[in-house]
Design a protein around this motif. Sequence first.
Motif, mmCIF file in Angstrom:
data_model
loop_
_atom_site.group_PDB
_atom_site.id
_atom_site.type_symbol
_atom_site.label_atom_id
_atom_site.label_comp_id
_atom_site.label_asym_id
_atom_site.label_seq_id
_atom_site.Cartn_x
_atom_site.Cartn_y
_atom_site.Cartn_z
ATOM 1 N N CYS A 1 55.938 18.344 36.359
ATOM 2 C CA CYS A 1 54.544 19.276 36.327
ATOM 3 C C CYS A 1 53.288 18.604 36.888
ATOM 4 O O CYS A 1 52.733 18.907 38.105
ATOM 5 C CB CYS A 1 54.064 19.995 35.165
ATOM 6 S SG CYS A 1 52.793 20.880 35.103
ATOM 7 N N ILE A 2 53.163 17.085 36.615
ATOM 8 C CA ILE A 2 52.175 16.216 36.965
ATOM 9 C C ILE A 2 52.320 15.955 38.372
ATOM 10 O O ILE A 2 51.267 15.775 39.119
ATOM 11 C CB ILE A 2 51.910 15.308 35.950
ATOM 12 C CG1 ILE A 2 51.336 15.933 34.608
ATOM 13 C CG2 ILE A 2 51.081 14.194 36.400
ATOM 14 C CD1 ILE A 2 51.487 14.747 33.457
ATOM 15 N N LEU A 3 53.811 15.228 38.597
ATOM 16 C CA LEU A 3 53.975 14.596 39.853
ATOM 17 C C LEU A 3 54.368 15.653 41.084
ATOM 18 O O LEU A 3 53.730 15.327 42.111
ATOM 19 C CB LEU A 3 54.800 13.749 39.884
ATOM 20 C CG LEU A 3 54.739 12.691 38.840
ATOM 21 C CD1 LEU A 3 55.906 11.708 38.560
ATOM 22 C CD2 LEU A 3 53.593 11.650 39.183
ATOM 23 N N LEU A 4 54.601 16.763 40.793
ATOM 24 C CA LEU A 4 55.249 17.731 41.747
ATOM 25 C C LEU A 4 54.647 18.946 41.953
ATOM 26 O O LEU A 4 54.742 19.857 42.910
ATOM 27 C CB LEU A 4 56.840 18.032 41.683
ATOM 28 C CG LEU A 4 57.708 16.699 41.640
ATOM 29 C CD1 LEU A 4 59.120 17.072 41.434
ATOM 30 C CD2 LEU A 4 57.482 15.963 43.048
ATOM 31 N N GLY A 5 53.616 19.197 40.895
ATOM 32 C CA GLY A 5 53.069 20.518 40.798
ATOM 33 C C GLY A 5 54.005 21.434 40.299
ATOM 34 O O GLY A 5 53.791 22.826 40.560
ATOM 35 N N ALA A 6 55.212 21.309 39.718
ATOM 36 C CA ALA A 6 55.797 22.484 39.063
ATOM 37 C C ALA A 6 55.261 23.014 38.058
ATOM 38 O O ALA A 6 54.351 22.414 37.430
ATOM 39 C CB ALA A 6 57.309 21.645 38.577
ATOM 40 N N PRO A 7 55.719 24.408 37.593
ATOM 41 C CA PRO A 7 55.339 24.965 36.389
ATOM 42 C C PRO A 7 55.209 23.914 35.138
ATOM 43 O O PRO A 7 56.197 23.407 34.691
ATOM 44 C CB PRO A 7 56.229 26.152 36.433
ATOM 45 C CG PRO A 7 56.854 26.707 37.750
ATOM 46 C CD PRO A 7 56.874 24.746 38.379
ATOM 47 N N ALA A 8 53.994 24.303 34.249
ATOM 48 C CA ALA A 8 54.318 23.580 33.168
ATOM 49 C C ALA A 8 55.233 24.236 32.225
ATOM 50 O O ALA A 8 55.531 25.375 32.005
ATOM 51 C CB ALA A 8 52.823 23.476 32.505
ATOM 52 N N PRO A 9 55.824 23.327 31.206
ATOM 53 C CA PRO A 9 56.844 23.904 30.501
ATOM 54 C C PRO A 9 56.060 24.849 29.602
ATOM 55 O O PRO A 9 54.884 24.788 28.893
ATOM 56 C CB PRO A 9 57.429 22.476 29.729
ATOM 57 C CG PRO A 9 56.393 21.577 29.813
ATOM 58 C CD PRO A 9 55.748 21.745 31.157
#
Length: 286
Positions: A244-252
């Motif tokens: 989430c932080i490095l790739l901008g993926a959805p937060a858990p």
Amino acid sequence: MEDGSHALPDVRTLAGWRTIESTTGWPRLAVGEFWRHRELLGFFLWRDVKVRYKQTLLGVAWAVLQPAATVTIFSVVFGRWAHLQSDGAPYPAFCLAGLLPWMLFATGVTSAANSLVGNVNLITKVYFPRVLLPLSNVLAALVDFGAALFMALAVLGWYGTMPSVRLLLLPLPIVLVLATAAGAGLWLAALNARYRDVRHALPFLVQLWMYSTPIVYSLALVPPGWRSVAALNPLLTAVQCFRCILLGAPAPALGLVTISTCAALALLATGLTVFHLTERSVADTI
């Protein structure tokens, strides 16, 4: 100081004298004693870092080469050949974001598990809080992590996924990884002091833990009904937070974060308890 007793010493300072007394019953965490020995913890930490790279040709460069080589192999096998999904991110970046917390954990827990056995001469000659040994090994893993993170940021920049202000949140999953590594390391260090089988089983256990963590595969492959169970592995949430932080993926999901956090705290609490119980007789049995 070791007197051959099977009770955990209690160190008290009175009028300039330091008295070591035996205690019985349920172990307690002497926070004040940790504070008095903070300089010793720093010494152990610095010693662990120096010993790790003593007489090595490449030194700290190994902390960069290892994740780089691992990501290359995983990208070919799981990304190109197996065509595992990577949540829309380039597979090397996806895999690297998962490997960072994992390698921090694996390095810390492996070193901590062997910390008592590797310091037999010191343990049997002088008293100090034995818990400083595994904890210093876990903290020393941050040196390798820092070098690997620098390399990862360069790779992410190459793929155009450089993190922004989200990077300020990175200490949160790092603390979760360190707590998990410390808890597991304390358990394994205590067991390794009594049973040398741990030394042989450790690489196998670490490998199993890796494949139970969504590093080379996406959490989307885990059935929704099993994700709460999978979150009992705190590294699952740590990996998702890193992505989430490095790739901008959805937060858990908050529920998964809560489960993983509670599991990490429980592992750390029970690890401290078991370690203190073992500490009472470690000088006699190691």
